[in-house]
Write an enzyme that holds these catalytic residues in place. Structure first.
Site, PDB file in Angstrom:
ATOM      1  N   HIS A 122       0.866  -1.240  -0.037  1.00  0.00           N
ATOM      2  CA  HIS A 122      -0.045  -0.182   0.068  1.00  0.00           C
ATOM      3  C   HIS A 122       0.858   1.139   0.034  1.00  0.00           C
ATOM      4  O   HIS A 122       0.138   2.205  -0.239  1.00  0.00           O
ATOM      5  CB  HIS A 122      -0.948  -0.028   1.182  1.00  0.00           C
ATOM      6  N   ASP A 145      -9.995  -0.559   3.845  1.00  0.00           N
ATOM      7  CA  ASP A 145      -8.793  -1.256   4.440  1.00  0.00           C
ATOM      8  C   ASP A 145      -9.097  -1.786   5.984  1.00  0.00           C
ATOM      9  O   ASP A 145     -10.027  -1.234   6.622  1.00  0.00           O
ATOM     10  CB  ASP A 145      -7.752  -0.161   4.522  1.00  0.00           C
ATOM     11  N   HIS A 147      -6.825  -1.295   7.952  1.00  0.00           N
ATOM     12  CA  HIS A 147      -6.014  -0.312   8.895  1.00  0.00           C
ATOM     13  C   HIS A 147      -6.287   1.091   8.184  1.00  0.00           C
ATOM     14  O   HIS A 147      -6.582   1.232   7.287  1.00  0.00           O
ATOM     15  CB  HIS A 147      -4.556  -0.613   8.431  1.00  0.00           C
ATOM     16  N   ASP A 149      -3.608   3.361   7.723  1.00  0.00           N
ATOM     17  CA  ASP A 149      -2.435   3.728   6.797  1.00  0.00           C
ATOM     18  C   ASP A 149      -1.999   5.269   7.145  1.00  0.00           C
ATOM     19  O   ASP A 149      -1.650   5.726   6.043  1.00  0.00           O
ATOM     20  CB  ASP A 149      -2.595   3.299   5.432  1.00  0.00           C
ATOM     21  N   HIS A 162       4.002   1.222   4.237  1.00  0.00           N
ATOM     22  CA  HIS A 162       2.717   0.837   3.893  1.00  0.00           C
ATOM     23  C   HIS A 162       1.618   1.164   4.965  1.00  0.00           C
ATOM     24  O   HIS A 162       0.390   1.243   4.635  1.00  0.00           O
ATOM     25  CB  HIS A 162       2.527  -0.701   3.518  1.00  0.00           C
ATOM     26  N   ASP A 253      -7.679  -1.963  -0.442  1.00  0.00           N
ATOM     27  CA  ASP A 253      -6.587  -2.958   0.404  1.00  0.00           C
ATOM     28  C   ASP A 253      -7.219  -4.449   0.621  1.00  0.00           C
ATOM     29  O   ASP A 253      -8.421  -4.279   1.028  1.00  0.00           O
ATOM     30  CB  ASP A 253      -6.103  -2.451   1.771  1.00  0.00           C
ATOM     31  N   ASP A 255      -6.902  -6.484   2.457  1.00  0.00           N
ATOM     32  CA  ASP A 255      -6.810  -6.872   3.757  1.00  0.00           C
ATOM     33  C   ASP A 255      -8.118  -6.499   4.483  1.00  0.00           C
ATOM     34  O   ASP A 255      -8.651  -6.628   5.718  1.00  0.00           O
ATOM     35  CB  ASP A 255      -5.495  -6.861   4.638  1.00  0.00           C
ATOM     36  N   GLU A 298      -1.848  -5.424  -1.681  1.00  0.00           N
ATOM     37  CA  GLU A 298      -1.671  -6.247  -0.702  1.00  0.00           C
ATOM     38  C   GLU A 298      -1.907  -7.598  -0.679  1.00  0.00           C
ATOM     39  O   GLU A 298      -2.029  -8.546  -0.001  1.00  0.00           O
ATOM     40  CB  GLU A 298      -2.069  -5.820   0.660  1.00  0.00           C
TER      41      GLU A 298
HETATM   42 MN   LIG Z   1      -3.483  -0.661   3.463  1.00  0.00          MN
END
Ligand SMILES: [Mn+2]
Length: 346
Positions: A122, A145, A147, A149, A162, A253, A255, A298
């Site tokens: 990312h 996402d 997260h 980030d 990332h 992302d 994830d 990712e």
């Molecule tokens: Mn990310």
């Protein structure tokens, strides 16, 4: 009557952003691969562009009626001497790579194509967001996402870029940013109010603090549970752009999705979006007619067993297809009509 009013509802959204609607009308995509992994520590994420192409990415877009220009995979300079700075790992390698990514994305947008960038980790979005914003001022960012980030080089525990890309591109973050070698070229172009987060469930203290300080539109998985994905998406899109006119940068992302659906990724977090929620987000963004650039990041084909790798790739391809207009209600390419038998007398 019903059809006419439906049409009237659908049209204004598309009509306003002239640049984007032209690209949608021509159905042109510029695809670029970013085989880059130095924004984190696990090898393998750099093979995802190749693996996703092999799995039929371009054919999927062709089936939706898109003409795809493939700009290939970018090649990045190797730095033999790239020691950490402020705990930030591989600063020169990442800074150099994201400059190249930014220039490529700008060129694709200027070529009147919807830019699809396949990562890679990312960290590449320092480049995609900046390059996009440079070629098309006024973009908004929808960030899907697990997260945020949004760590700064000083708040990050891991030192992996990332987990920091937004801190480099958001204007209000700059007072918290030290100098990082390789990033001198970055001119932050995004206001905090132009970002909407969906799906978050692993947010660090510094990120939480910044999100509150800057008032970033924030829908964690908790809000998805509370309001449902439909309500979350309409609120998020409305908050970043009440006018419904601005081009959208969708940074997806893998994830964000539950690890059951996308296990082959470097920083999985339990309790993620379901496939239905993930596809709903993609379909709603596509339905605005304002998708201008998308990142898919990712996917790491080196992690997990064969079945997990296959499932992750399949999930990624589905997310991309639906972001570009595939609908679970069914769809057909522009200009399609049912064949009529010869000598057909009505
Ligand atoms: Mn990310």
């Amino acid at each position: 009557m019903f059809c006419k009013s439906l049409l009237r509802c659908a049209l204004p959204q598309i009509r306003h952003s002239k640049l984007v609607s032209r690209r949608h009308f021509h159905r042109r995509v510029g695809l670029v691969g970013v085989p880059f992994s130095k924004g984190q520590t696990r090898g393998g994420v750099d093979t995802a562009p190749h693996v996703l192409r092999q799995a039929g990415l371009i054919g999927n877009l062709n089936e939706l009626g898109y003409e795809v220009r493939d700009y290939g995979d970018l090649k990045f300079e190797q730095f033999s001497d790239d020691p950490p700075v402020h705990n930030v790992k591989n600063p020169r390698s990442v800074g150099n790579a994201v400059k190249k990514i930014a220039d490529t994305v700008s060129m694709i947008i200027e070529n009147n194509e919807i830019c699809l960038t396949i990562g890679g980790d990312h960290s590449m979005t320092v480049g995609t967001v900046n390059g996009h914003a440079e070629a098309e001022p006024g973009i908004v960012i929808v960030w899907i996402d697990a997260h945020a980030d949004l760590n700064t080089p000083l708040s990050s525990d891991s030192g992996n870029i990332h987990g920091m890309p937004l801190s480099f591109v958001v204007k209000e973050c700059q007072r918290y940013m030290p100098n990082v070698p390789g990033f001198d070229w970055v001119k932050p172009r995004i206001w905090a109010r132009d970002i909407a987060y969906v799906g978050l469930r692993d947010v660090d203290p510094g990120e939480r603090w910044l999100i509150e300080q800057l008032g970033i539109s924030f829908y964690s998985i908790h809000e998805v549970d509370r309001y449902g994905i439909s309500e979350v998406l309409s609120r998020a899109l409305e908050e970043v752009d009440p006018t419904g006119k601005r081009p959208i940068h969708l940074s997806y992302d893998i994830d964000a999705l539950d690890p059951g659906l996308a296990p082959s990724t470097g920083t999985p977090v339990m309790g993620g979006l379901t496939l239905r929620e993930g596809l709903f987000i993609a379909e709603e963004v596509a339905a605005t007619g304002r998708l201008s650039a998308m990142d898919l990041v990712e996917v790491n084909p080196d992690l997990g067993d064969e079945a997990q790798k296959k499932r992750t790739i399949r999930t990624a391809l589905e997310i991309i297809k639906h972001s570009f207009g595939e609908r679970r209600q069914g769809t057909y390419p522009p200009g399609y009509s049912l064949p009529v038998p010869e000598n057909n007398s009505p």
